[in-house]
Each structure stands twice: as C-alpha cells, then as structure tokens.
Motif scaffolding. Structure first.
Motif, PDB file in Angstrom:
ATOM      1  N   ILE A   1      36.110  31.382  25.916  1.00 30.90           N
ATOM      2  CA  ILE A   1      35.783  31.699  27.305  1.00 30.90           C
ATOM      3  C   ILE A   1      36.937  31.324  28.223  1.00 30.90           C
ATOM      4  N   ALA A   2      37.605  30.200  27.914  1.00 35.93           N
ATOM      5  CA  ALA A   2      38.686  29.709  28.774  1.00 35.93           C
ATOM      6  C   ALA A   2      39.811  30.727  28.917  1.00 35.93           C
ATOM      7  N   ARG A   3      40.001  31.579  27.935  1.00 38.18           N
ATOM      8  CA  ARG A   3      41.061  32.591  28.003  1.00 38.18           C
ATOM      9  C   ARG A   3      40.878  33.521  29.193  1.00 38.18           C
ATOM     10  N   PHE A   4      39.627  33.724  29.620  1.00 38.48           N
ATOM     11  CA  PHE A   4      39.346  34.694  30.670  1.00 38.48           C
ATOM     12  C   PHE A   4      38.976  34.044  32.006  1.00 38.48           C
ATOM     13  N   VAL A   5      38.935  32.728  32.057  1.00 37.54           N
ATOM     14  CA  VAL A   5      38.633  32.034  33.303  1.00 37.54           C
ATOM     15  C   VAL A   5      39.926  31.857  34.088  1.00 37.54           C
ATOM     16  N   VAL A   6      39.954  32.336  35.311  1.00 38.77           N
ATOM     17  CA  VAL A   6      41.150  32.246  36.151  1.00 38.77           C
ATOM     18  C   VAL A   6      40.788  31.594  37.480  1.00 38.77           C
ATOM     19  N   VAL A   7      41.775  30.919  38.048  1.00 39.11           N
ATOM     20  CA  VAL A   7      41.655  30.315  39.370  1.00 39.11           C
ATOM     21  C   VAL A   7      42.943  30.621  40.114  1.00 39.11           C
ATOM     22  N   SER A   8      42.825  31.077  41.330  1.00 39.42           N
ATOM     23  CA  SER A   8      44.000  31.426  42.118  1.00 39.42           C
ATOM     24  C   SER A   8      43.798  30.958  43.554  1.00 39.42           C
ATOM     25  N   PRO A   9      44.886  30.856  44.347  1.00 36.54           N
ATOM     26  CA  PRO A   9      44.725  30.477  45.754  1.00 36.54           C
ATOM     27  C   PRO A   9      43.812  31.432  46.519  1.00 36.54           C
ATOM     28  N   GLU A  10      43.821  32.714  46.149  1.00 40.52           N
ATOM     29  CA  GLU A  10      42.963  33.681  46.806  1.00 40.52           C
ATOM     30  C   GLU A  10      41.505  33.530  46.389  1.00 40.52           C
ATOM     31  N   SER A  11      41.264  33.065  45.161  1.00 41.51           N
ATOM     32  CA  SER A  11      39.906  32.873  44.633  1.00 41.51           C
ATOM     33  C   SER A  11      39.814  31.476  44.033  1.00 41.51           C
ATOM     34  N   PRO A  12      39.576  30.453  44.885  1.00 40.12           N
ATOM     35  CA  PRO A  12      39.590  29.072  44.389  1.00 40.12           C
ATOM     36  C   PRO A  12      38.462  28.743  43.421  1.00 40.12           C
ATOM     37  N   LYS A  13      37.374  29.537  43.437  1.00 38.94           N
ATOM     38  CA  LYS A  13      36.294  29.294  42.493  1.00 38.94           C
ATOM     39  C   LYS A  13      36.653  29.913  41.142  1.00 38.94           C
ATOM     40  N   PRO A  14      36.257  29.259  40.037  1.00 39.27           N
ATOM     41  CA  PRO A  14      36.522  29.833  38.708  1.00 39.27           C
ATOM     42  C   PRO A  14      35.927  31.235  38.596  1.00 39.27           C
ATOM     43  N   MET A  15      36.673  32.127  37.991  1.00 34.24           N
ATOM     44  CA  MET A  15      36.256  33.518  37.904  1.00 34.24           C
ATOM     45  C   MET A  15      36.608  34.075  36.533  1.00 34.24           C
ATOM     46  N   LEU A  16      35.673  34.809  35.942  1.00 40.18           N
ATOM     47  CA  LEU A  16      35.957  35.511  34.694  1.00 40.18           C
ATOM     48  C   LEU A  16      36.593  36.849  35.025  1.00 40.18           C
ATOM     49  N   ARG A  17      37.777  37.067  34.511  1.00 38.45           N
ATOM     50  CA  ARG A  17      38.489  38.303  34.800  1.00 38.45           C
ATOM     51  C   ARG A  17      38.764  39.047  33.503  1.00 38.45           C
ATOM     52  N   PHE A  18      38.271  40.284  33.430  1.00 36.95           N
ATOM     53  CA  PHE A  18      38.525  41.150  32.286  1.00 36.95           C
ATOM     54  C   PHE A  18      39.346  42.338  32.770  1.00 36.95           C
ATOM     55  N   THR A  19      40.596  42.368  32.408  1.00 36.77           N
ATOM     56  CA  THR A  19      41.456  43.463  32.825  1.00 36.77           C
ATOM     57  C   THR A  19      41.335  44.627  31.852  1.00 36.77           C
ATOM     58  N   ALA A  20      41.898  45.757  32.246  1.00 30.93           N
ATOM     59  CA  ALA A  20      41.894  46.917  31.355  1.00 30.93           C
ATOM     60  C   ALA A  20      42.671  46.609  30.075  1.00 30.93           C
ATOM     61  N   GLY A  21      43.729  45.808  30.201  1.00 31.74           N
ATOM     62  CA  GLY A  21      44.494  45.419  29.019  1.00 31.74           C
ATOM     63  C   GLY A  21      43.678  44.565  28.068  1.00 31.74           C
TER      64      GLY A  21
END
Length: 223
Positions: free
Chosen positions: A112-132
């Motif tokens: 799961i950690a592979r897809f959890v991202v945190v950024s200055p624009e989205s400070p809350k943890p977010m699961l991101r699945f890109t087309a790649g």
C-alpha cells in the motif's frame, strides 16, 4: 490435435524443456539473490545511519532547530528499519496507524505504501494510481499468465513424452519453476490490487481513524 503434436515430438522436447527450466531457474535464483543482497545492504546502511544520528543527538543537548531535525530524522530512520519503507513524517504516521489497526499484515502495508503520496498541495495522505501504474500492473498480470501457460504446456509435454517417473518429476519441476517466475513478474499487479482493495475499504469506512482523517483517492481510469 495437441496430442498429435505431442506424439510427433522426440527427445528434443525433453532437452528443450530441461534447458528452459534451467534458464528460468537461473533467472529466478539471480533475481532472488539480488534482492536479498540489496535488502541486506540497505538494512545495514540504515542501521549505521541510525546509529550516527543517535550519537549526534546524544552530544547535542540544546533545543535548537538542528536538535529537532535530529529527532525527526531518528524517528523516520527508526520507522524505516522497523517497516522497510522510506517515508516522510506524515506518511510514516499514517502507515503506523494503519499497522496498529491490525487489519493488514506487514507485506500488505508495504504494498500500500507504494501508492500513498503526500505533497505540499495535498498534505493529507492520498492513494494515487496513475495511468502508468495501471498499465504496469495489467502488463505484469498478462505476462505472468503467459509464463504460467508456457510452463504448464512444457511441463505437460515433457511428462507425456517421457512417460516415466523421472519425466513426470521433470515436468512438475518445470511447471513449479515457471510458476515461481510468474509470481515474481506478477508482484507488481499484486501490490496494485492490494492498494485498490484498501482504497475501496477506506472509502467505505472513513471513520477508521480516530481523528477522522482518511486517505483520499486520485486514480486515472483505464481509457
């Protein structure tokens, strides 16, 4: 028709099967050895870095920004040693809470950690699945299934052609080696699938964290 093809083959089938089995076995062994060596090196480096950070922190007794930085670095390095995941503070805290809930094991949390991202624009943890990510997962699934199919066909051909105990063992071993190789190839899809199911669960149970924080999803659909 397939049986006619088997009947027309000769000892070359067994030789080719043994050669392919050996090559696949060498590939699997090489990959396994590489990942084990890399894991041992990474773990050794992490422990060494953690020791240096603690030694620096023991010397510095002030409450300066550098001291707070050392405390943060020690926390993140400790989490990395314990979990095997590189993360910033927000991501590490989220994964730690997820581990304490107890619904998922250590391997699933790493997936799961592979897809959890945190950024200055989205400070809350977010699961991101890109087309790649989606394309890579589907490709690994497709290639893995092809490898399993080839292994089954070659293993069956070797066993039927030889019609001896040794041939049956060789055919079974060939299938086993191909299945291991397919499992390695399909690991990318397995990680994606675990993360997707976790995302669905989080959307259905946003109250899972005491503070009400939950992971949002950012996924690009398959065209």
């Amino acid at each position: 028709m397939f049986y006619d093809f088997i009947a027309q083959t000769d000892n070359t089938v067994a030789a080719v099967g043994a050669l392919v089995s050996t090559l696949v076995g060498v590939i699997v062994l090489t990959l396994s050895s590489f990942f084990k060596v890399y894991s041992l090196y990474d773990r050794h480096w992490s422990r060494r870095h953690h020791k240096i950070l603690r030694e620096l922190r023991a010397v510095d007794t002030s409450q300066s920004p550098f001291t707070r930085y050392l405390d943060e670095a020690i926390y993140l390095e400790s989490y990395r040693i314990a979990s095997g995941v590189r993360a910033n503070r927000i991501k590490a805290d989220f994964l730690l809470r997820l581990a304490l809930i107890g619904h998922r094991n250590h391997r699933q949390i790493r997936q799961i950690a592979r897809f959890v991202v945190v950024s200055p624009e989205s400070p809350k943890p977010m699961l991101r699945f890109t087309a790649g990510d989606i394309a890579s997962a589907l490709a690994s699934l497709f290639i893995g299934m092809i490898i399993m199919a080839i292994g089954c066909m070659l293993g069956f051909a070797v066993a039927v052609k030889g019609s001896t105990l040794g041939a049956y063992c060789a055919g079974g071993g060939l299938v086993f080696v191909f299945f291991i190789d397919a499992a390695l190839v399909m690991s990318n899809y397995n990680s994606y699938n675990v993360a997707r199911r976790f995302n669905v669960y989080m959307n259905d149970h946003p109250e899972i964290f005491d503070d009400g924080e939950h992971v949002s999803s950012q996924e690009r659909p398959i065209e």
